[in-house]
Design a protein around this motif. Structure first.
Motif, PDB file in Angstrom:
ATOM      1  N   SER A  24      98.881  41.471  67.393  1.00 24.34           N
ATOM      2  CA  SER A  24      98.108  42.471  67.045  1.00 24.34           C
ATOM      3  C   SER A  24      98.513  42.581  65.428  1.00 24.34           C
ATOM      4  O   SER A  24      99.414  42.135  64.914  1.00 24.34           O
ATOM      5  N   GLY A  25      97.426  43.276  64.648  1.00 24.56           N
ATOM      6  CA  GLY A  25      97.764  43.424  63.311  1.00 24.56           C
ATOM      7  C   GLY A  25      96.786  42.591  62.247  1.00 24.56           C
ATOM      8  O   GLY A  25      95.726  41.839  62.961  1.00 24.56           O
ATOM      9  N   ASP A  26      97.272  42.476  61.302  1.00 21.45           N
ATOM     10  CA  ASP A  26      96.494  41.480  60.269  1.00 21.45           C
ATOM     11  C   ASP A  26      97.017  40.017  60.535  1.00 21.45           C
ATOM     12  O   ASP A  26      97.974  39.559  59.895  1.00 21.45           O
ATOM     13  N   THR A  27      96.044  39.221  61.144  1.00 16.56           N
ATOM     14  CA  THR A  27      96.584  37.869  61.261  1.00 16.56           C
ATOM     15  C   THR A  27      96.014  36.955  60.215  1.00 16.56           C
ATOM     16  O   THR A  27      95.949  35.671  60.342  1.00 16.56           O
ATOM     17  N   LYS A  28      95.217  37.365  59.290  1.00 16.58           N
ATOM     18  CA  LYS A  28      94.816  36.547  58.138  1.00 16.58           C
ATOM     19  C   LYS A  28      95.516  35.528  57.547  1.00 16.58           C
ATOM     20  O   LYS A  28      95.085  34.531  57.202  1.00 16.58           O
ATOM     21  N   CYS A  29      96.882  35.920  57.358  1.00 13.17           N
ATOM     22  CA  CYS A  29      97.795  35.098  56.848  1.00 13.17           C
ATOM     23  C   CYS A  29      98.416  34.081  57.897  1.00 13.17           C
ATOM     24  O   CYS A  29      99.380  33.405  57.209  1.00 13.17           O
ATOM     25  N   ILE A  30      98.452  34.224  58.903  1.00 11.82           N
ATOM     26  CA  ILE A  30      99.202  33.504  59.816  1.00 11.82           C
ATOM     27  C   ILE A  30      98.736  32.135  59.774  1.00 11.82           C
ATOM     28  O   ILE A  30      97.565  31.793  59.770  1.00 11.82           O
ATOM     29  N   SER A  31      99.810  30.986  59.548  1.00  8.47           N
ATOM     30  CA  SER A  31      99.364  29.804  59.571  1.00  8.47           C
ATOM     31  C   SER A  31     100.154  28.934  60.717  1.00  8.47           C
ATOM     32  O   SER A  31      99.440  28.187  61.251  1.00  8.47           O
ATOM     33  N   THR A  32     101.363  29.377  61.196  1.00 12.36           N
ATOM     34  CA  THR A  32     101.850  28.469  62.172  1.00 12.36           C
ATOM     35  C   THR A  32     102.173  29.598  63.441  1.00 12.36           C
ATOM     36  O   THR A  32     102.612  30.742  63.138  1.00 12.36           O
ATOM     37  N   MET A  33     101.907  29.144  64.305  1.00 11.01           N
ATOM     38  CA  MET A  33     102.296  29.709  65.642  1.00 11.01           C
ATOM     39  C   MET A  33     103.363  28.868  66.543  1.00 11.01           C
ATOM     40  O   MET A  33     102.977  27.753  66.665  1.00 11.01           O
ATOM     41  N   LYS A  74      93.554  33.721  66.010  1.00 15.41           N
ATOM     42  CA  LYS A  74      94.950  33.691  65.909  1.00 15.41           C
ATOM     43  C   LYS A  74      95.262  34.935  66.350  1.00 15.41           C
ATOM     44  O   LYS A  74      96.646  35.834  66.201  1.00 15.41           O
ATOM     45  N   THR A  75      94.696  35.640  67.594  1.00 17.28           N
ATOM     46  CA  THR A  75      95.284  36.822  68.108  1.00 17.28           C
ATOM     47  C   THR A  75      96.099  36.364  69.325  1.00 17.28           C
ATOM     48  O   THR A  75      96.289  37.569  70.037  1.00 17.28           O
ATOM     49  N   ALA A  76      95.885  35.244  69.918  1.00 18.07           N
ATOM     50  CA  ALA A  76      96.707  34.981  71.084  1.00 18.07           C
ATOM     51  C   ALA A  76      97.332  33.419  70.848  1.00 18.07           C
ATOM     52  O   ALA A  76      96.401  32.509  70.222  1.00 18.07           O
ATOM     53  N   VAL A  77      98.540  32.931  71.476  1.00 20.64           N
ATOM     54  CA  VAL A  77      98.821  31.742  71.658  1.00 20.64           C
ATOM     55  C   VAL A  77      99.481  31.591  72.972  1.00 20.64           C
ATOM     56  O   VAL A  77     100.099  32.456  73.580  1.00 20.64           O
ATOM     57  N   TYR A  78      99.023  30.353  73.492  1.00 14.86           N
ATOM     58  CA  TYR A  78      99.285  30.323  74.956  1.00 14.86           C
ATOM     59  C   TYR A  78     100.208  28.862  75.059  1.00 14.86           C
ATOM     60  O   TYR A  78     100.213  28.000  74.166  1.00 14.86           O
ATOM     61  N   LEU A  79     101.009  28.918  76.082  1.00 15.14           N
ATOM     62  CA  LEU A  79     102.096  27.614  76.356  1.00 15.14           C
ATOM     63  C   LEU A  79     101.764  27.361  78.003  1.00 15.14           C
ATOM     64  O   LEU A  79     102.120  28.204  78.707  1.00 15.14           O
ATOM     65  N   GLN A  80     100.942  26.352  78.167  1.00 14.22           N
ATOM     66  CA  GLN A  80     100.858  25.866  79.598  1.00 14.22           C
ATOM     67  C   GLN A  80     102.037  25.084  79.837  1.00 14.22           C
ATOM     68  O   GLN A  80     102.088  23.928  79.253  1.00 14.22           O
ATOM     69  N   ASP A  88     114.131  23.764  82.165  1.00 11.87           N
ATOM     70  CA  ASP A  88     113.166  24.563  81.589  1.00 11.87           C
ATOM     71  C   ASP A  88     113.371  26.108  81.567  1.00 11.87           C
ATOM     72  O   ASP A  88     112.864  26.829  80.706  1.00 11.87           O
ATOM     73  N   ALA A  89     114.072  26.616  82.422  1.00  6.70           N
ATOM     74  CA  ALA A  89     114.587  27.854  82.365  1.00  6.70           C
ATOM     75  C   ALA A  89     115.194  28.355  81.257  1.00  6.70           C
ATOM     76  O   ALA A  89     115.992  27.877  80.771  1.00  6.70           O
ATOM     77  N   ALA A  90     114.704  29.489  80.663  1.00  2.79           N
ATOM     78  CA  ALA A  90     114.857  30.063  79.426  1.00  2.79           C
ATOM     79  C   ALA A  90     114.158  31.508  79.236  1.00  2.79           C
ATOM     80  O   ALA A  90     113.387  31.773  80.048  1.00  2.79           O
ATOM     81  N   ASP A  91     114.636  32.065  78.205  1.00  2.00           N
ATOM     82  CA  ASP A  91     113.734  33.254  77.586  1.00  2.00           C
ATOM     83  C   ASP A  91     112.859  32.473  76.728  1.00  2.00           C
ATOM     84  O   ASP A  91     113.257  31.819  75.750  1.00  2.00           O
ATOM     85  N   TYR A  92     111.628  32.881  76.888  1.00  2.00           N
ATOM     86  CA  TYR A  92     110.714  31.950  75.907  1.00  2.00           C
ATOM     87  C   TYR A  92     110.109  32.752  74.937  1.00  2.00           C
ATOM     88  O   TYR A  92     109.943  34.326  75.166  1.00  2.00           O
ATOM     89  N   TYR A  93     110.141  32.789  73.552  1.00  2.00           N
ATOM     90  CA  TYR A  93     109.737  33.511  72.477  1.00  2.00           C
ATOM     91  C   TYR A  93     108.575  33.298  71.752  1.00  2.00           C
ATOM     92  O   TYR A  93     108.437  31.852  71.409  1.00  2.00           O
ATOM     93  N   CYS A  94     107.484  33.809  71.435  1.00  2.00           N
ATOM     94  CA  CYS A  94     106.370  33.163  70.503  1.00  2.00           C
ATOM     95  C   CYS A  94     106.760  33.919  69.054  1.00  2.00           C
ATOM     96  O   CYS A  94     107.476  34.994  68.871  1.00  2.00           O
ATOM     97  N   ARG A  95     106.502  32.947  68.097  1.00  2.00           N
ATOM     98  CA  ARG A  95     106.702  33.167  66.660  1.00  2.00           C
ATOM     99  C   ARG A  95     105.535  32.959  65.611  1.00  2.00           C
ATOM    100  O   ARG A  95     104.713  31.847  66.367  1.00  2.00           O
ATOM    101  N   ALA A  96     105.091  33.834  64.879  1.00  2.00           N
ATOM    102  CA  ALA A  96     104.063  33.760  64.014  1.00  2.00           C
ATOM    103  C   ALA A  96     104.561  33.813  62.548  1.00  2.00           C
ATOM    104  O   ALA A  96     105.569  34.510  62.360  1.00  2.00           O
ATOM    105  N   VAL A  97     104.035  32.767  61.818  1.00  2.00           N
ATOM    106  CA  VAL A  97     104.443  32.945  60.303  1.00  2.00           C
ATOM    107  C   VAL A  97     103.179  32.881  59.419  1.00  2.00           C
ATOM    108  O   VAL A  97     102.319  32.306  59.451  1.00  2.00           O
ATOM    109  N   ASP A  98     103.487  33.921  58.588  1.00  2.00           N
ATOM    110  CA  ASP A  98     102.397  34.187  57.315  1.00  2.00           C
ATOM    111  C   ASP A  98     102.733  33.275  56.278  1.00  2.00           C
ATOM    112  O   ASP A  98     103.797  33.068  55.816  1.00  2.00           O
ATOM    113  N   THR A  99     101.771  32.572  55.613  1.00  2.19           N
ATOM    114  CA  THR A  99     101.980  31.645  54.698  1.00  2.19           C
ATOM    115  C   THR A  99     101.673  32.241  53.426  1.00  2.19           C
ATOM    116  O   THR A  99     100.888  33.337  53.329  1.00  2.19           O
ATOM    117  N   ILE A 100     102.035  31.721  52.433  1.00  4.13           N
ATOM    118  CA  ILE A 100     101.520  32.043  50.988  1.00  4.13           C
ATOM    119  C   ILE A 100     100.324  31.268  50.606  1.00  4.13           C
ATOM    120  O   ILE A 100     100.393  29.993  50.596  1.00  4.13           O
TER     121      ILE A 100
END
Length: 123
Positions: A24-33, A74-80, A88-100
């Motif tokens: 959520s929020g401004d996803t305009k600058c997101i380059s990598t997820m 870029k309002t959602a990213v999935y991992l099938q 594979d057991a772990a805590d899974y985190y998503c990350r998004a990066v704003d680019t310049i």
């Protein structure tokens, strides 16, 4: 920008799970997820990544089993995750990066993380 993961749970080896990360929020600058995971006593590792171009990256241990995807806005990213293994057991985190990117009026590099979702795989 806020990220919220969901979809984790307890499964048996060989099962599948689909993790979701809502952005959520401004996803305009997101380059990598990307998706990361961290198991107890281990460092956080990048599991999969998808760039603006659609290019994907997977850590060797999940190649052929996991698939990362995102929606065009870029309002959602999935991992099938298929054929899950106990390792594979772990805590899974998503990350998004704003680019310049001046063309998009993106002036600051910034990264955002979700709070994590737990995946447990029994053998």
């Amino acid at each position: 920008v806020q990220l919220v993961e969901s979809g984790g749970g307890l499964v048996q080896a060989g099962d599948s799970l689909r993790l979701s990360c809502r952005v959520s929020g401004d996803t305009k600058c997101i380059s990598t997820m990307a998706w990361y995971r961290q198991a107890p006593g281990k460092e956080r590792e990048q599991v999969a990544r998808i760039r603006d171009s659609g290019t994907t990256y997977y850590v060797d241990s999940v190649k052929g089993r996991f698939t990362i995807a995102r929606d065009d806005a870029k309002t959602a990213v999935y991992l099938q995750m298929n054929n899950l293994k106990p390792e594979d057991a772990a805590d899974y985190y998503c990350r998004a990066v704003d680019t310049i990117d001046t063309a998009r009026d993106c002036r600051n590099w910034e990264e955002y993380w979700g709070q994590g979702t737990q995946v447990t795989v029994s053998s």
